[in-house]
Design a protein around this motif. Structure first.
Motif, short mmCIF file in Angstrom:
data_model
loop_
_atom_site.label_atom_id
_atom_site.label_comp_id
_atom_site.label_asym_id
_atom_site.label_seq_id
_atom_site.Cartn_x
_atom_site.Cartn_y
_atom_site.Cartn_z
N LEU A 119 0.87 -1.18 0.00
CA LEU A 119 0.00 0.00 0.00
C LEU A 119 0.90 1.23 0.00
N GLN A 171 -8.12 7.97 3.50
CA GLN A 171 -8.14 7.08 2.33
C GLN A 171 -7.41 5.77 2.62
N CYS A 173 -9.04 2.03 2.64
CA CYS A 173 -8.49 0.97 1.80
C CYS A 173 -8.19 -0.28 2.63
N SER A 223 -11.35 -2.04 3.55
CA SER A 223 -12.00 -2.75 2.44
C SER A 223 -11.22 -4.02 2.09
N TRP A 224 -9.90 -3.98 2.18
CA TRP A 224 -9.11 -5.21 1.95
C TRP A 224 -9.43 -6.25 3.01
N THR A 235 1.36 4.99 -0.03
CA THR A 235 0.42 6.01 0.46
C THR A 235 0.85 7.45 0.20
#
Ligand code: CDP
Ligand code: CDP
Length: 221
Positions: free
Chosen positions: A197, A206, A210, A213-214, A199
């Motif tokens: 990830l 954000q 993320c 959601s992962w 960033t």
């Protein structure tokens, strides 16, 4: 430990691990482990006991017998509030030195694993996914460019009302990352089973979104 859901976040200094891990842990109702704090506490306790940061066996004994208490945002060492003290760059550099020793890492292993309690744990550090919780359900390697990370650390210090020097921060951060990546024991690295990830262009919100959601995707499959 196997039934407990673990989310491991590893990455270099000031990539946002702590901020992201704390917010994700809160959103999921999970416990949180700041493993770096244990290395910082070992460095500080050694300094206070007059033990050199190059004395592996002395450091391992200190790590083994750390009298630590985490309470909300505060960290206590032997009953003393050291929350501010352990965040200094000097202690950060000391943490990186003591963390290179196998005996110190071994002495802190069980203590870290004890943080894994139901329903789950979000753990951040350098070797959460590789050594401490190899069976973690989701492993993330969180990073950003060195310039962005130095700027984040700088802004963080300014926001706390502390004095900060961007050039010194950049230099310290790079030398710590180099030491962490070059060492033999649990080096800082993105392993094959960790999702990257990056960033640099993302806000904290954000990144948290993320990660959540992962996590949702991973736990639904
Ligand atoms: O734990 P680590 O050293 O990796 O980083 P941190 O102390 O959690 O984060 C450093 C600073 O960057 C904090 O002030 C965060 O609010 C900020 N930040 C971030 O973590 N992530 C972003 N995407 C943007 C800023
Ligand atoms: O917040 P920041 O990323 O700057 O540092 P930290 O996570 O508090 O870690 C301080 C130092 O402890 C790092 O530079 C590493 O050398 C060491 N560390 C480690 O070796 N393994 C971990 N799991 C966590 C930290």
């Amino acid at each position: 430990m196997s039934g407990i859901a673990i989310l491991a976040i590893d990455g270099p200094s000031a990539s946002g691990k702590g901020s992201v891990a704390q917010r994700v842990a809160e959103a999921l109702g999970f416990a949180y482990l700041d493993s770096g704090a244990l290395y910082r506490l070992t460095a500080l306790a050694a300094q206070e006991a007059g033990i050199d940061w190059s004395d592996e066996q002395g450091l391992a004994q200190i790590a083994q017998s750390l009298d630590v208490r985490f309470e909300k945002d505060l960290t206590f060492l032997g009953g003393q509030d050291v929350s501010g003290l352990i965040r200094s760059e000097v202690v950060g550099a000391g943490a990186s030195k003591v963390a290179a020793f196998a005996a110190v890492r071994q002495a802190l292993l069980a203590r870290q694993r004890n943080f894994a309690v139901a329903p789950g744990l979000v753990a951040d550090g350098r070797d959460m996914g590789s050594v401490v919780f190899p069976g973690a359900r989701l492993k993330i390697f969180l990073t950003a460019t060195a310039t962005v990370r130095a700027e984040r650390r700088y802004q963080q210090l300014i926001a706390r009302g502390e004095s900060a020097d961007l050039v010194a921060i950049t230099r310290d951060l790079q030398s710590r990352d180099e030491r962490d990546a070059a060492r033999k024991e649990a080096p800082l690295r993105q392993w094959d089973d960790a999702l990257l990830l990056e960033t640099s262009q993302l806000s904290l919100d954000q990144v948290v979104e993320c990660v959540l959601s992962w996590w949702k995707t991973r736990t639904e499959t």
